[in-house]
Design an enzyme around this catalytic site. Structure first.
Site, short mmCIF file in Angstrom:
data_model
loop_
_atom_site.label_atom_id
_atom_site.label_comp_id
_atom_site.label_asym_id
_atom_site.label_seq_id
_atom_site.Cartn_x
_atom_site.Cartn_y
_atom_site.Cartn_z
N GLU A 1 0.91 -1.07 -0.03
CA GLU A 1 -0.20 0.07 0.11
C GLU A 1 0.92 1.13 0.03
O GLU A 1 1.98 1.19 0.60
CB GLU A 1 -1.00 -0.16 1.31
CG GLU A 1 -1.64 1.30 1.45
CD GLU A 1 -2.72 1.22 2.26
OE1 GLU A 1 -2.83 0.18 3.12
OE2 GLU A 1 -3.63 2.15 2.43
N ASN B 1 -6.74 1.61 2.71
CA ASN B 1 -7.23 2.96 2.92
C ASN B 1 -6.81 3.98 1.81
O ASN B 1 -7.84 4.77 1.52
CB ASN B 1 -7.06 3.44 4.38
CG ASN B 1 -7.81 2.64 5.35
OD1 ASN B 1 -8.59 1.76 5.26
ND2 ASN B 1 -7.26 2.64 6.66
N ASN C 1 -12.13 -0.83 -0.82
CA ASN C 1 -11.44 -1.36 0.31
C ASN C 1 -12.39 -1.15 1.36
O ASN C 1 -12.46 0.10 1.53
CB ASN C 1 -10.18 -0.81 0.25
CG ASN C 1 -9.23 -1.22 1.64
OD1 ASN C 1 -8.89 -2.17 1.67
ND2 ASN C 1 -9.20 -0.19 2.60
N GLU C 2 -12.31 -2.00 2.25
CA GLU C 2 -13.05 -1.86 3.67
C GLU C 2 -14.26 -0.69 3.67
O GLU C 2 -14.35 0.32 4.49
CB GLU C 2 -11.87 -1.56 4.77
CG GLU C 2 -11.26 -2.71 4.85
CD GLU C 2 -10.11 -2.32 6.23
OE1 GLU C 2 -10.09 -1.38 6.65
OE2 GLU C 2 -9.44 -3.43 6.34
N GLU D 1 -6.21 -9.26 3.80
CA GLU D 1 -5.37 -8.45 4.90
C GLU D 1 -5.62 -9.16 5.98
O GLU D 1 -6.65 -9.26 6.59
CB GLU D 1 -6.09 -7.12 4.90
CG GLU D 1 -5.66 -5.88 3.82
CD GLU D 1 -5.99 -4.57 4.13
OE1 GLU D 1 -5.86 -4.03 5.36
OE2 GLU D 1 -6.71 -3.96 3.22
O1 AHR Z 1 -3.00 -2.52 6.30
C1 AHR Z 1 -3.27 -1.37 7.02
C2 AHR Z 1 -4.74 -0.65 6.67
O2 AHR Z 1 -5.43 -1.57 7.41
C3 AHR Z 1 -5.22 -0.66 5.46
O3 AHR Z 1 -5.09 0.59 4.90
C4 AHR Z 1 -6.76 -0.99 5.63
O4 AHR Z 1 -7.36 -1.59 4.56
C5 AHR Z 1 -6.79 -1.62 6.94
O5 AHR Z 1 -7.74 -1.06 7.95
#
Ligand code: AHR
Length: 501
Positions: free
Chosen positions: A27, A72, A172-173, A292
């Protein structure tokens, strides 16, 4: 010393060992990209600016798939900022991590890096601040051979051939209130379904991942998966799962039992997906992308993003130092992922370098392996063929967070071509050595080829750049075959691999 009896039978196959179980994640966060995998000024860097000392460690780690660019971060990302001549790329605020991204590393650099690392890319699109059109634009840029504005732009930027990226994460999330562009399950489900449908108009063979829950303690867990899949079932292949809240917060017994919670998480998501399948009269199954997972000490200072007027480039963030107990838990989480190979079709250890990572670097300096590197690398190298069910008859430990758990947890893989077997085990006891007896009779005539154990009288030992090797998985001489059984002693708080040929 206590005793645990294990049994396996080659007839009880869970499913194939999947390469994608050993994926990871890069990331734009902290020093994962900048001074992690990419540092043009580093003495080992190649013509692209990729650190070759890190590439060597990535190859040794055995990672298969790498997810990118977030996390994120992706929910505020404009992928166009990261392509074209570097001198013309804009610096942007990264709101997710309160940082500045110079955009000197983008999609083309990532794809060149995956080629060099020999890993499969897994690309995420921004469904936070952006939507269907931008996802289609990125897909056109990466996967269309040429003859259109964006595919020709890729060619002009140096990549003649399409990248043919297969796996795509639809955001994502999106269940997390911290996410830029956070959505309700209804809002996200509709957007993900329409994005997937449109992306398949360009390439029907993509493998698409809808966002599941950010962890199984989210208030919307279960309902989120159900609603999202009601909207997306026909359009996607996988639903994601993320988990990080495994940490030694003073309750080491519960921490060592973290895999029991991962088992519960996977079983619950699979059951929810199957309920949607039944209600919708769908044929195909939706499987899980556990994209993740890791141990993460979220309350430590190193996890706090910059604030106020500070918007640094590549700050030190989430640089957790992992100890021996953390490595045992990581090894056990891999056991859980393998045991669920029928439903977990892809997984990503988050993340790869510097940010809650098995590989650490100094800017301009050394790169080294954290303790968590070792169980991952050994499992990735030696889990082969098919995953077999393991029946465990072991003493039971009571834990505050996860209730009763087996003191010993294990998974076995068997290569049907050669008959060789790999066994991965943990002893979760804080104080008791355990003697393991595994009945081998159904597996034929086997002998111990190798047995290594990761443990240390001080389970809080962590690797540093100066000493990354005092504690490594070491030969375990207790392993041997007698009377049709493998016998091996597992020290307390330990991870072990036995290979049999
Ligand atoms: O891996 C760190 C963060 O954890 C990522 O950006 C997010 O997707 C998760 O909350």
């Amino acid at each position: 010393m206590s005793t645990a009896r294990l049994s396996v039978d080659p007839a009880f196959v869970v499913g194939p060992v999947r390469e994608r179980t050993f994926g990871s994640f890069v990331e734009h966060l902290g020093r994962c990209v900048y001074t992690g995998i990419y540092e043009p000024e580093h003495p080992t860097s190649d013509e692209h600016g990729f650190r070759t000392d890190v590439l060597d460690l990535v190859s040794e780690l055995g990672t298969s798939t790498v997810r990118y660019p977030g996390g994120n971060f992706v929910s505020g990302y404009r992928w166009e900022d990261g392509v074209g001549p570097k001198g013309q790329r804009p610096s942007r605020l990264d709101l997710a991590w309160h940082s500045t991204d110079p955009n000197t590393f983008g999609v083309d650099e990532f794809m060149a890096w995956t080629a060099k690392a020999g890993v499969e890319p897994m690309m995420a699109v921004n469904l936070g601040t952006r939507g269907i059109q931008e996802a289609l634009d990125l897909l056109e840029y990466t996967n269309v051979p040429g003859g259109t504005a964006l595919s020709d732009a890729r060619r002009a930027n140096g990549a003649q051939d399409p990248y043919k990226i297969k796996m795509w994460c639809l955001g994502n999330e999106m269940d997390g209130p911290w996410q830029i562009g956070h959505k309700t399950a209804e809002e996200y489900g509709r957007l993900a379904a329409e994005t997937a449908r449109a992306m398949r108009m360009i390439d029907p063979d993509l493998e698409l991942v809808a966002c599941g829950s950010s962890n199984s303690t989210m208030p919307t867990f279960g309902a989120w998966e159900s609603t999202v899949l009601e909207h997306t079932y026909r359009h996607v292949d996988l639903i994601s799962a993320h988990v990080y809240y495994y940490e030694d917060d003073g309750d080491l017994s519960s921490f060592l039992a973290s895999a029991a919670n991962m088992d519960y998480f996977i079983d619950s998501v699979a059951a929810t997906a199957d309920a949607v399948r039944a209600a919708g009269k769908h044929n195909k199954a939706i499987n899980i992308s556990f994209d993740e997972w890791n141990v993460w000490y979220q309350k430590r200072a190193e996890s706090r993003p910059p604030s106020g007027d500070e918007w640094p480039v590549a700050p030190v963030l989430l640089e957790d130092k992992y100890n021996v107990a953390d490595a045992v838990v990581v090894g056990n989480l891999l056991i859980s992922l393998l045991r669920h190979t029928d439903r977990v079709h892809s997984a990503s250890l988050a993340q790869l370098v510097n940010v809650i990572a098995p590989i650490m670097t100094e800017p301009g300096g050394r790169a080294w392996r954290q303790t968590t590197f070792h169980p991952f690398a050994l499992t990735a190298r030696h889990a082969r063929g098919e995953v077999l069910q393991v029946a465990v008859d072991a003493p039971v430990l009571e834990t505050d967070k996860y209730g009763p758990v087996d003191q010993v947890d294990a998974v076995a893989t068997r290569d049907p071509e050669t008959g060789s077997v790999s066994l991965f085990l943990v002893n979760r006891s804080l104080s008791e050595e355990t003697h393991v007896q595994m009945d081998l009779r159904a597996l034929g005539d086997l002998r111990v080829d190798n047995c290594v154990t990761l443990s240390n009288p001080d389970h809080t030992w962590s690797a540093t750049a100066d000493d990354a090797t005092s504690v490594l998985p070491r030969r375990n001489d207790s392993a041997g075959v007698s009377d049709g059984a493998v016998n091996v002693n597992l020290p307390p708080v330990s991870w072990t691999m036995v290979t049999l040929v």
